[in-house]
Scaffold this motif. Structure first.
Motif, PDB file in Angstrom:
ATOM      1  N   LEU A  34       9.480  10.134  -0.400  1.00 14.87           N
ATOM      2  CA  LEU A  34       8.233   9.473  -0.005  1.00 14.87           C
ATOM      3  C   LEU A  34       8.486   8.477   1.123  1.00 14.87           C
ATOM      4  CD1 LEU A  34       5.313   8.491  -0.281  1.00 14.87           C
ATOM      5  CD2 LEU A  34       5.991   7.147  -2.229  1.00 14.87           C
ATOM      6  N   LEU A  39       0.450  13.965   2.320  1.00 11.62           N
ATOM      7  CA  LEU A  39       1.647  13.386   1.700  1.00 11.62           C
ATOM      8  C   LEU A  39       1.449  13.155   0.206  1.00 11.62           C
ATOM      9  CD1 LEU A  39       4.463  12.321   2.224  1.00 11.62           C
ATOM     10  CD2 LEU A  39       3.485  10.134   2.889  1.00 11.62           C
ATOM     11  N   ARG A  40       0.226  12.682  -0.141  1.00 10.96           N
ATOM     12  CA  ARG A  40      -0.034  12.355  -1.557  1.00 10.96           C
ATOM     13  C   ARG A  40       0.059  13.619  -2.439  1.00 10.96           C
ATOM     14  NH1 ARG A  40      -5.046  12.749   0.661  1.00 10.96           N
ATOM     15  NH2 ARG A  40      -6.167  14.457  -0.296  1.00 10.96           N
ATOM     16  N   ASP A  41      -0.440  14.771  -1.881  1.00  8.00           N
ATOM     17  CA  ASP A  41      -0.387  16.016  -2.653  1.00  8.00           C
ATOM     18  C   ASP A  41       1.054  16.464  -2.864  1.00  8.00           C
ATOM     19  OD1 ASP A  41      -3.053  15.853  -2.529  1.00  8.00           O
ATOM     20  OD2 ASP A  41      -3.384  17.612  -1.265  1.00  8.00           O
ATOM     21  N   GLU A  76      -5.959   3.792  -4.583  1.00  6.83           N
ATOM     22  CA  GLU A  76      -4.739   2.995  -4.428  1.00  6.83           C
ATOM     23  C   GLU A  76      -4.520   2.112  -5.657  1.00  6.83           C
ATOM     24  OE1 GLU A  76      -2.583   3.242  -1.772  1.00  6.83           O
ATOM     25  OE2 GLU A  76      -1.328   1.886  -2.934  1.00  6.83           O
ATOM     26  N   ILE A  89       0.865  -1.183   0.000  1.00  5.55           N
ATOM     27  CA  ILE A  89       0.000   0.000   0.000  1.00  5.55           C
ATOM     28  C   ILE A  89       0.907   1.241   0.000  1.00  5.55           C
ATOM     29  CG2 ILE A  89      -1.856   1.185   1.270  1.00  5.55           C
ATOM     30  CD1 ILE A  89      -2.588  -1.663   0.193  1.00  5.55           C
ATOM     31  N   SER A  90       0.664   2.139  -0.958  1.00  2.93           N
ATOM     32  CA  SER A  90       1.608   3.245  -1.166  1.00  2.93           C
ATOM     33  C   SER A  90       1.626   4.252  -0.018  1.00  2.93           C
ATOM     34  CB  SER A  90       1.264   3.968  -2.459  1.00  2.93           C
ATOM     35  OG  SER A  90       0.037   4.656  -2.321  1.00  2.93           O
ATOM     36  N   GLY A  91       0.488   4.431   0.656  1.00  2.00           N
ATOM     37  CA  GLY A  91       0.416   5.426   1.733  1.00  2.00           C
ATOM     38  C   GLY A  91       0.159   6.829   1.222  1.00  2.00           C
ATOM     39  N   ILE A  92       0.015   6.992  -0.095  1.00  2.00           N
ATOM     40  CA  ILE A  92      -0.234   8.337  -0.633  1.00  2.00           C
ATOM     41  C   ILE A  92      -1.592   8.420  -1.325  1.00  2.00           C
ATOM     42  CG2 ILE A  92       2.147   9.126  -0.841  1.00  2.00           C
ATOM     43  CD1 ILE A  92       2.116   8.220  -3.738  1.00  2.00           C
ATOM     44  N   ARG A  93      -2.426   7.419  -1.128  1.00  2.00           N
ATOM     45  CA  ARG A  93      -3.780   7.462  -1.676  1.00  2.00           C
ATOM     46  C   ARG A  93      -4.770   7.183  -0.546  1.00  2.00           C
ATOM     47  NH1 ARG A  93      -3.776   7.847  -7.544  1.00  2.00           N
ATOM     48  NH2 ARG A  93      -1.741   8.758  -7.852  1.00  2.00           N
ATOM     49  N   ASP A  94      -5.911   7.891  -0.602  1.00  7.50           N
ATOM     50  CA  ASP A  94      -6.853   7.847   0.523  1.00  7.50           C
ATOM     51  C   ASP A  94      -7.835   6.692   0.489  1.00  7.50           C
ATOM     52  OD1 ASP A  94      -5.807  10.000   1.744  1.00  7.50           O
ATOM     53  OD2 ASP A  94      -7.139  11.448   0.796  1.00  7.50           O
ATOM     54  N   ARG A 148       5.236  -1.592  -8.916  1.00 11.90           N
ATOM     55  CA  ARG A 148       3.964  -1.027  -9.389  1.00 11.90           C
ATOM     56  C   ARG A 148       4.203   0.139 -10.352  1.00 11.90           C
ATOM     57  NH1 ARG A 148       0.326   0.412  -4.520  1.00 11.90           N
ATOM     58  NH2 ARG A 148      -1.128   0.938  -6.180  1.00 11.90           N
ATOM     59  N   ARG A 156       8.951  -1.470   1.013  1.00 14.87           N
ATOM     60  CA  ARG A 156       7.973  -0.520   0.472  1.00 14.87           C
ATOM     61  C   ARG A 156       8.486   0.090  -0.837  1.00 14.87           C
ATOM     62  NH1 ARG A 156       3.575   1.494   2.769  1.00 14.87           N
ATOM     63  NH2 ARG A 156       4.127   0.618   4.779  1.00 14.87           N
ATOM     64  N   LEU A 177       6.713  -0.293  -4.463  1.00 17.93           N
ATOM     65  CA  LEU A 177       6.345   0.848  -5.314  1.00 17.93           C
ATOM     66  C   LEU A 177       6.994   0.731  -6.691  1.00 17.93           C
ATOM     67  CD1 LEU A 177       6.506   3.732  -2.712  1.00 17.93           C
ATOM     68  CD2 LEU A 177       4.491   2.984  -3.940  1.00 17.93           C
ATOM     69  N   ILE A 233       3.767  14.591  -2.841  1.00 21.92           N
ATOM     70  CA  ILE A 233       4.464  13.683  -3.760  1.00 21.92           C
ATOM     71  C   ILE A 233       4.033  13.968  -5.200  1.00 21.92           C
ATOM     72  CG2 ILE A 233       4.682  11.226  -4.419  1.00 21.92           C
ATOM     73  CD1 ILE A 233       6.308  12.077  -1.907  1.00 21.92           C
ATOM     74  N   HIS A 287       7.060   8.945   4.812  1.00 21.76           N
ATOM     75  CA  HIS A 287       6.170   7.886   5.292  1.00 21.76           C
ATOM     76  C   HIS A 287       6.686   7.305   6.603  1.00 21.76           C
ATOM     77  CE1 HIS A 287       3.861   4.167   5.312  1.00 21.76           C
ATOM     78  NE2 HIS A 287       3.010   4.832   4.579  1.00 21.76           N
TER      79      HIS A 287
END
Lengths: 277, 250
Positions: free
Chosen positions: B143, B122-124, A109, A99-104, B206, B199, B203, B126, B147
């Motif tokens: 990231l 964090l998502r914004d 995700e 899980i990337s941790g950057i999507r809600d 992916r 992690r 990533l 990144i 994290h």
């Protein structure tokens, strides 16, 4: 589309002079089949998956390797040096790190993988809902992916990989943290992937492997000590008792016992397919 | 007024310049404004209750440290008039001013960066870095680091509970805590390194390093935000010129 996988005389050492993590491994897997790689801890199962996904070639510059790998039409001699995305998908042992941790949300995700592929938004919208439904997590699509149970996280992690529609799916001990119900669900998912994706799954649970795989490979100290069908594996069962966990044998024995005692049960159907009873 | 990330980062830069170039009294006003700004500007509101709580906690500890720092300097840096005497301890003016100047500067530096991360998901951040064309490898490292920092409190709690279950006196007095520190820090560091590697690998497989994600914003909105960023940068330049001139003229 599922891809053929061919490993020829693959030997891998993490550094010159180190004990081989893989030793003259030669295995072929048909496109769309499912292969279970069994073996004790340190047998080289994870190394094999990291080699196939390109993780090892990319991250370990000191690796000494020989042999060749063919995935679909791509031939690597000896190892792929870059991550084989989206040709190969790899699910790590701990699904939470997937899980990337950057999507809600779970939906976002999964979309993260497709964003990396730069797919147009209409294709993303077409791909995700059916995938979530197929994996039985469509009801979780608005949930935060970091707040799910172990089994749910496992399926979300799988969705994040399957979204890219890899030709080869590699699963590293996917049943480790799962309870029986979650294992049954994963079993169904892997069965549904037949013909669509070539699956390589490492596991220590012999019964799980027998239930999903067309082909069983047993590794011990980096060598292939068995490569055959589940039926052939069961026929030679006593040869592997020293290299596989005792708990797995107990479960196989329970499977055979239940199959004999409960006619018509799922256990009996599986045992029948495997030629146990 | 909503602030985009370019403007927010430019503001952090401006505040850092202020911390080094302007007088401590102005810095103190800026700190007060920063504490208020999270209630006034939507772009600076903490993104979650946890972020808000952490920020408040930091303010409390930060204030305490400023007080102690100023006090210790006033006690040991003897120069100027004695401003206060408690029992036989004299507190000197020069040490006090040095302590206040340094502590306020450090507080402004840390509050500006902390407020940025407390109010930016964090998502914004990144995605912003990806859009700005930063190398994906660098974005991945950032990231993983952010994290890790985000997960740190929960992880420390986990390790504390695990060590306590093994009988380590992690919640006793300060001496026992210090003794137990090694048994807490080692698993924390090791597990964090292993998880970060996993992690990062997850990533990568992916396609995180595949290509950057383009996400164009609406053109007019982008233009107004660019103006705001430019204004903040101009202000930063003006402060630098003012400081140089002041240095030359004094």
């Amino acid at each position: 589309m599922a891809a053929r996988l061919e490993i020829q005389g693959l030997s891998v050492r993490y550094s010159a002079g180190a004990t081989p993590a893989l030793n003259e491994v030669s295995v072929g897997m048909a496109a769309g089949s499912c292969c279970a790689v069994l073996g004790p801890t340190g047998a080289g199962k994870t190394t094999l998956l990291h080699v196939l996904s390109g993780v090892l070639g990319r991250h370990h510059s000191q690796v000494v390797a020989s042999g060749s790998i063919t995935i679909a039409d791509a031939k690597f001699s000896p190892l792929p040096k870059i991550i084989q995305f989206p040709l190969v998908g790899l699910a790590l042992q701990d699904p939470s790190v997937q899980i990337s941790g950057i999507r809600d949300t779970v939906y976002d995700e999964v979309q993260f993988t497709l964003d990396n592929l730069e797919l147009p938004s209409h294709e993303i919208r077409q791909r995700i809902p059916p995938l979530l439904k197929r994996l039985g997590i469509d009801h979780l699509s608005h949930r935060n992916p970091t707040t799910l149970s172990g089994g749910e996280t496992q399926r979300v992690a799988l969705a994040t990989i399957l979204a890219a529609q890899p030709s080869v799916l590699l699963l590293d001990e996917p049943t480790t943290a799962l309870d029986l119900t979650a294992r049954v669900k994963l079993h169904r998912i892997l069965k549904s992937l037949r013909e669509k994706t070539t699956v390589v799954v490492t596991d220590t649970h012999v019964d799980f492997a027998l239930g999903v795989a067309h082909q069983i490979v047993v590794l011990d100290q980096g060598r292939v000590i068995f490569d055959g069908t589940p039926r052939e594996f069961l026929a030679a069962l006593e040869n592997f008792e020293s290299v596989l966990p005792a708990a797995s044998w107990r479960r196989v024995r329970t499977l055979i016992k239940t199959a004999k005692e409960q006619p018509g049960s799922p256990h009996q159907r599986l045992a029948g397919r495997l030629g146990i009873v | 007024m909503r602030l985009d990330l370019s403007s927010k980062l430019a503001l952090v830069l401006l505040l850092w310049l202020c911390a080094f170039l302007l007088d401590w009294s102005i810095n103190l006003i800026l700190i007060t404004l920063l504490i208020l700004v999270r209630y006034l500007l939507p772009g600076y509101r903490p993104q979650s209750a946890r972020a808000s709580k952490s920020f408040n906690k930091f303010l409390f500890y930060g204030g305490t440290i400023v007080f102690l720092f100023a006090g210790i300097n006033a006690l040991f840096l003897r120069g100027g008039d004695v401003v206060l005497t408690i029992a036989t301890l004299d507190f000197h003016e020069e040490g006090l001013m040095f302590g206040i100047r340094t502590a306020v500067r450090l507080l402004l530096l840390s509050i500006s960066i902390l407020l940025f991360f407390a109010s930016t998901p964090l998502r914004d951040f990144i995605r912003f870095l990806q859009q700005k064309g930063l190398p994906p490898q660098l974005v991945l490292v950032l990231l993983l680091t952010l994290h890790f920092l985000d997960q740190l409190p929960a992880r420390i709690h986990q390790v504390f509970v695990a060590q306590e279950a093994r009988g380590a006196p992690v919640r006793a007095g300060i001496f026992s805590r210090s003794q137990a520190l090694f048994s807490v820090v080692s698993p924390l560091v090791l597990s964090s390194i292993i998880e970060s590697i996993d992690r990062g690998t997850a990533l990568e497989v992916r396609g995180f390093l595949h290509k950057p994600v383009p996400m164009p914003a609406a053109a007019h909105e982008q233009r107004s935000r660019n103006l705001l960023t430019a204004a903040v940068i101009l202000l930063s330049v003006a402060i630098i010129i003012y400081s140089v001139l002041r240095w030359l003229l004094v």
